[in-house]
Design a protein around this motif. Structure first.
Motif, PDB file in Angstrom:
ATOM      1  N   TRP A  96       0.842  -1.198   0.000  1.00 18.66           N
ATOM      2  CA  TRP A  96       0.000   0.000   0.000  1.00 18.66           C
ATOM      3  C   TRP A  96       0.876   1.246   0.000  1.00 18.66           C
ATOM      4  N   TYR A  97       0.579   2.185  -0.907  1.00 20.03           N
ATOM      5  CA  TYR A  97       1.307   3.455  -0.930  1.00 20.03           C
ATOM      6  C   TYR A  97       0.786   4.325   0.213  1.00 20.03           C
ATOM      7  N   ARG A  98       1.575   4.412   1.272  1.00 22.07           N
ATOM      8  CA  ARG A  98       1.122   5.006   2.529  1.00 22.07           C
ATOM      9  C   ARG A  98       1.021   6.522   2.496  1.00 22.07           C
ATOM     10  N   ARG A  99       1.540   7.170   1.473  1.00 24.15           N
ATOM     11  CA  ARG A  99       1.397   8.630   1.393  1.00 24.15           C
ATOM     12  C   ARG A  99       0.081   9.039   0.749  1.00 24.15           C
ATOM     13  N   GLY A 100      -0.690   8.071   0.309  1.00 24.93           N
ATOM     14  CA  GLY A 100      -2.013   8.334  -0.234  1.00 24.93           C
ATOM     15  C   GLY A 100      -3.080   7.888   0.742  1.00 24.93           C
ATOM     16  N   PRO A 101      -4.354   7.968   0.349  1.00 23.07           N
ATOM     17  CA  PRO A 101      -5.442   7.542   1.226  1.00 23.07           C
ATOM     18  C   PRO A 101      -5.327   6.069   1.597  1.00 23.07           C
ATOM     19  N   ALA A 102      -5.845   5.725   2.757  1.00 26.14           N
ATOM     20  CA  ALA A 102      -5.935   4.328   3.173  1.00 26.14           C
ATOM     21  C   ALA A 102      -7.177   3.707   2.542  1.00 26.14           C
ATOM     22  N   PRO A 103      -7.141   2.432   2.170  1.00 26.60           N
ATOM     23  CA  PRO A 103      -8.332   1.790   1.616  1.00 26.60           C
ATOM     24  C   PRO A 103      -9.519   1.896   2.565  1.00 26.60           C
ATOM     25  N   GLY A 104     -10.603   2.417   2.046  1.00 24.49           N
ATOM     26  CA  GLY A 104     -11.808   2.612   2.848  1.00 24.49           C
ATOM     27  C   GLY A 104     -12.069   4.065   3.181  1.00 24.49           C
ATOM     28  N   SER A 105     -11.026   4.900   3.189  1.00 24.33           N
ATOM     29  CA  SER A 105     -11.218   6.330   3.409  1.00 24.33           C
ATOM     30  C   SER A 105     -11.398   7.009   2.054  1.00 24.33           C
ATOM     31  N   ARG A 106     -11.916   8.210   2.070  1.00 23.48           N
ATOM     32  CA  ARG A 106     -12.235   8.893   0.822  1.00 23.48           C
ATOM     33  C   ARG A 106     -10.974   9.204   0.025  1.00 23.48           C
ATOM     34  N   GLY A 107     -11.017   8.941  -1.256  1.00 24.76           N
ATOM     35  CA  GLY A 107      -9.874   9.186  -2.125  1.00 24.76           C
ATOM     36  C   GLY A 107      -9.438   7.920  -2.828  1.00 24.76           C
ATOM     37  N   SER A 108      -8.360   8.027  -3.590  1.00 23.86           N
ATOM     38  CA  SER A 108      -7.858   6.903  -4.380  1.00 23.86           C
ATOM     39  C   SER A 108      -6.728   6.203  -3.639  1.00 23.86           C
ATOM     40  N   ALA A 109      -7.035   5.079  -3.012  1.00 22.78           N
ATOM     41  CA  ALA A 109      -6.025   4.270  -2.328  1.00 22.78           C
ATOM     42  C   ALA A 109      -5.338   3.385  -3.363  1.00 22.78           C
ATOM     43  N   VAL A 110      -4.016   3.311  -3.308  1.00 24.89           N
ATOM     44  CA  VAL A 110      -3.240   2.588  -4.315  1.00 24.89           C
ATOM     45  C   VAL A 110      -2.495   1.427  -3.673  1.00 24.89           C
ATOM     46  N   VAL A 111      -2.662   0.236  -4.252  1.00 25.29           N
ATOM     47  CA  VAL A 111      -1.984  -0.970  -3.790  1.00 25.29           C
ATOM     48  C   VAL A 111      -1.277  -1.606  -4.980  1.00 25.29           C
ATOM     49  N   LEU A 112       0.014  -1.909  -4.817  1.00 26.05           N
ATOM     50  CA  LEU A 112       0.819  -2.478  -5.887  1.00 26.05           C
ATOM     51  C   LEU A 112       1.258  -3.889  -5.535  1.00 26.05           C
ATOM     52  N   GLY A 113       1.504  -4.684  -6.558  1.00 26.93           N
ATOM     53  CA  GLY A 113       2.000  -6.031  -6.335  1.00 26.93           C
ATOM     54  C   GLY A 113       2.693  -6.563  -7.570  1.00 26.93           C
ATOM     55  N   HIS A 114       3.614  -7.499  -7.385  1.00 31.85           N
ATOM     56  CA  HIS A 114       4.346  -8.074  -8.512  1.00 31.85           C
ATOM     57  C   HIS A 114       3.497  -9.089  -9.268  1.00 31.85           C
ATOM     58  N   TYR A 115       3.781  -9.201 -10.561  1.00 40.31           N
ATOM     59  CA  TYR A 115       3.157 -10.196 -11.428  1.00 40.31           C
ATOM     60  C   TYR A 115       3.843 -11.555 -11.272  1.00 40.31           C
ATOM     61  N   ASP A 116       5.180 -11.550 -11.295  1.00 35.77           N
ATOM     62  CA  ASP A 116       5.920 -12.794 -11.102  1.00 35.77           C
ATOM     63  C   ASP A 116       7.292 -12.488 -10.525  1.00 35.77           C
ATOM     64  N   ASP A 117       8.047 -13.555 -10.232  1.00 34.45           N
ATOM     65  CA  ASP A 117       9.422 -13.422  -9.771  1.00 34.45           C
ATOM     66  C   ASP A 117      10.218 -14.590 -10.352  1.00 34.45           C
ATOM     67  N   LEU A 118      11.411 -14.811  -9.885  1.00 35.02           N
ATOM     68  CA  LEU A 118      12.256 -15.870 -10.445  1.00 35.02           C
ATOM     69  C   LEU A 118      11.686 -17.265 -10.223  1.00 35.02           C
ATOM     70  N   ASP A 119      10.818 -17.410  -9.239  1.00 38.52           N
ATOM     71  CA  ASP A 119      10.249 -18.719  -8.941  1.00 38.52           C
ATOM     72  C   ASP A 119       8.903 -18.953  -9.619  1.00 38.52           C
ATOM     73  N   GLY A 120       8.355 -17.943 -10.263  1.00 35.49           N
ATOM     74  CA  GLY A 120       7.063 -18.105 -10.930  1.00 35.49           C
ATOM     75  C   GLY A 120       6.074 -17.031 -10.532  1.00 35.49           C
ATOM     76  N   ALA A 121       4.832 -17.436 -10.298  1.00 38.22           N
ATOM     77  CA  ALA A 121       3.744 -16.497 -10.042  1.00 38.22           C
ATOM     78  C   ALA A 121       3.942 -15.741  -8.734  1.00 38.22           C
ATOM     79  N   ALA A 122       3.642 -14.443  -8.758  1.00 42.70           N
ATOM     80  CA  ALA A 122       3.663 -13.606  -7.562  1.00 42.70           C
ATOM     81  C   ALA A 122       2.230 -13.233  -7.196  1.00 42.70           C
TER      82      ALA A 122
END
Length: 205
Positions: A96-122
């Motif tokens: 979670w990008y902590r400098r933006g809104p928290a999920p559930g509070s007003r605004g656009s909360a942003v959460v990032l995650g990897h697609y894969d890594d060296l071992d496969g699916a992320a």
């Protein structure tokens, strides 16, 4: 499916959402401006203001439709001003990008995650499969739960990252999930696209 390198292992999705960081702090010119003016999926144009929850950091993310049940870590900015991503030794975590809104509070909360890594699916390997209407649950630090409904899914070139749609001001409690997608660019050592899921709060307890 993940792209494979010449040695048969999965390539690493380096550069996840780097362009996204450039938009932090962007504000729409008019709080009544609709998403029609920002382009993008029609489903985003007229989302009602809706309710919001007290601010509380996310602890866990659950998306039953695509098999996600992951801890959420907190992210900031790197020295170059871009948004941090979870380290590859924690590719099963969302961030979670902590400098933006928290999920559930007003605004656009942003959460990032990897697609894969060296071992496969992320953590977000199957994120592109999610459909509008799917539910996303965020378990929060105050032990409350925020429930979101998916409005739209977009795959777009990283060079055309939709900063306004992801980080722009909204009058509802929104959630944006971001990962890599598309073909792997051998020259850039990165996937060419971003997959972005847009959702809004529909319940909480």
């Amino acid at each position: 499916m993940g792209e494979r390198n010449g040695g048969g292992g999965y390539v690493i999705a380096v550069g996840l959402a780097v362009l996204a960081a450039l938009a932090v702090g962007h504000r729409a010119k008019d709080p009544d401006e609709s998403y029609r003016d920002l382009g993008g999926p029609r489903a985003l144009w007229n989302i009602p203001d809706g309710a919001e929850l007290p601010v509380s950091p996310p602890e866990r993310l659950e998306i039953p439709a695509v098999g996600v049940d992951a801890p959420v870590m907190r992210l900031g900015k790197k020295d170059d001003g871009s948004v941090q991503v979870p380290p590859f030794d924690k590719s099963g975590h969302a961030g979670w990008y902590r400098r933006g809104p928290a999920p559930g509070s007003r605004g656009s909360a942003v959460v990032l995650g990897h697609y894969d890594d060296l071992d496969g699916a992320a953590v977000f390997y199957d994120l592109h499969k999610i459909k509008p209407g799917a539910r996303i649950r965020v378990l929060r630090h105050d032990r409350s739960e925020a429930v979101f409904r998916v409005d739209a899914v977009e795959r777009i070139r990283k060079s055309e990252f939709p900063r306004d749609r992801v980080y722009g001001d909204v009058r509802y409690a929104g959630l944006r999930l971001i990962t890599c997608g598309g073909a792997y660019d051998e020259d850039e050592h990165s996937y060419r696209d971003n997959v972005i899921v847009y959702a809004h709060l529909v319940g909480g307890r």
